[in-house]
Design a protein around this motif. Sequence first.
Motif, short mmCIF file in Angstrom:
data_model
loop_
_atom_site.label_atom_id
_atom_site.label_comp_id
_atom_site.label_asym_id
_atom_site.label_seq_id
_atom_site.Cartn_x
_atom_site.Cartn_y
_atom_site.Cartn_z
N ASN A 193 0.86 -1.18 0.00
CA ASN A 193 0.00 0.00 0.00
C ASN A 193 0.90 1.24 0.00
O ASN A 193 2.12 1.12 -0.13
N ASP A 194 0.30 2.40 0.15
CA ASP A 194 1.11 3.61 0.06
C ASP A 194 1.99 3.84 1.28
O ASP A 194 2.92 4.66 1.25
N LYS A 195 1.74 3.10 2.38
CA LYS A 195 2.53 3.28 3.59
C LYS A 195 3.73 2.33 3.68
O LYS A 195 4.76 2.65 4.28
N PHE A 196 3.57 1.14 3.10
CA PHE A 196 4.66 0.16 3.12
C PHE A 196 4.42 -0.86 2.02
O PHE A 196 3.29 -1.32 1.81
N SER A 197 5.48 -1.22 1.32
CA SER A 197 5.33 -2.17 0.21
C SER A 197 6.52 -3.10 0.13
O SER A 197 7.67 -2.66 0.21
N HIS A 198 6.23 -4.38 -0.03
CA HIS A 198 7.32 -5.35 -0.23
C HIS A 198 7.91 -5.24 -1.62
O HIS A 198 8.97 -5.81 -1.89
N TYR A 199 7.27 -4.53 -2.50
CA TYR A 199 7.82 -4.29 -3.83
C TYR A 199 8.79 -3.10 -3.82
O TYR A 199 9.72 -3.05 -4.60
N SER A 236 6.74 -12.31 -9.39
CA SER A 236 7.25 -11.71 -8.14
C SER A 236 8.32 -12.57 -7.48
O SER A 236 8.57 -12.44 -6.27
N MET A 237 8.95 -13.46 -8.21
CA MET A 237 9.94 -14.38 -7.65
C MET A 237 11.09 -13.64 -6.97
O MET A 237 11.68 -14.12 -6.00
N ALA A 238 11.43 -12.46 -7.48
CA ALA A 238 12.54 -11.71 -6.90
C ALA A 238 12.22 -11.23 -5.49
O ALA A 238 13.13 -10.98 -4.69
N HIS A 239 10.94 -11.10 -5.17
CA HIS A 239 10.53 -10.62 -3.84
C HIS A 239 10.16 -11.76 -2.89
O HIS A 239 10.17 -11.57 -1.68
N GLY A 243 14.15 -14.36 2.89
CA GLY A 243 14.11 -13.11 3.63
C GLY A 243 12.69 -12.58 3.78
O GLY A 243 12.33 -12.01 4.82
N HIS A 244 11.88 -12.80 2.75
CA HIS A 244 10.49 -12.38 2.79
C HIS A 244 9.71 -13.17 3.83
O HIS A 244 8.92 -12.60 4.61
N ILE A 245 9.96 -14.46 3.88
CA ILE A 245 9.31 -15.31 4.89
C ILE A 245 9.76 -14.92 6.29
O ILE A 245 8.96 -14.88 7.24
N ARG A 246 11.05 -14.61 6.43
CA ARG A 246 11.58 -14.20 7.74
C ARG A 246 10.88 -12.93 8.22
O ARG A 246 10.62 -12.76 9.41
#
Length: 266
Positions: A193-199, A236-239, A243-246
């Motif tokens: 979203n506009d506040k936080f994004s994993h992308y 979205s494999m790069a994301h 580390g994403h799971i952690r």
Amino acid sequence: MSRRSRRKKTKDLQGFLILTVCATVFCSLFVGYYFIKDSFVARDEISLCRSDGVVSRETVLVFDATDSLSETQALVIKKRIKRLVENSKIDERFTVYVLSDLVGGFSPKLSVCNPGDGQDKSELIANKRKLYSSWKESFVDKIEVSLDQLIGDYTSTSSPIMEMIKFASVNTMIDSPSDQRRLVIVSDMLHHNDKFSHYRDNPVFKTLKGKPYGSEVRPYLGNVSITIFYVQRSKSMAHQNRGHIRFWEEYVSDGGGQVIKVETIN
């Protein structure tokens, strides 16, 4: 002994046998009545949950509908959820939430309890076939149908996963009468979203925690175990990595819960 005396003795014996049989039948009916009465549980007609509020285990299903699933992903997820439902405890409550991009519009899609399939009952006091049919139609099938309706073509501009987790934790988990609580999430877990994004942002939890938004989305997951069906996206494999799971393991832990299982759905 005279014939008259023998006749009287025979009648007395017959009377005694009749009284004994009647007493036995009465006692059996008396015991059976109280056995059935004690085993009867009053339930809400729609949710099938106990009227006295007892819940053996609280289970929340969060289904991410901000992006579409492939046909095989949908099939795998339906099988996994069906197994959870069929192996659930008697009086376990399932609440289904749907994640959309509408923050503030969250609400449970379905809440239903497992009344039991009747297989633990005696044929003497219960119609096991009828109980099983009712259990499947009113509990198992109801959840399956709700999932069928969620699987389709979806495209959203945001995916507020942390807001949904917090909402579900407050709306269902925080005051649950059960000490056993679990949260099952079906999602690619790519919060955006506009506040936080994993992308866009650094996908390290301590980075989020140090921001006001981290406090805003901190969930109430005390004594909650979390299972994630981690939907893999080819784009979205790069994301989507360890580390994403952690990040999510630390996010859940900070809220008092524990991720006990992550299963990749490819």
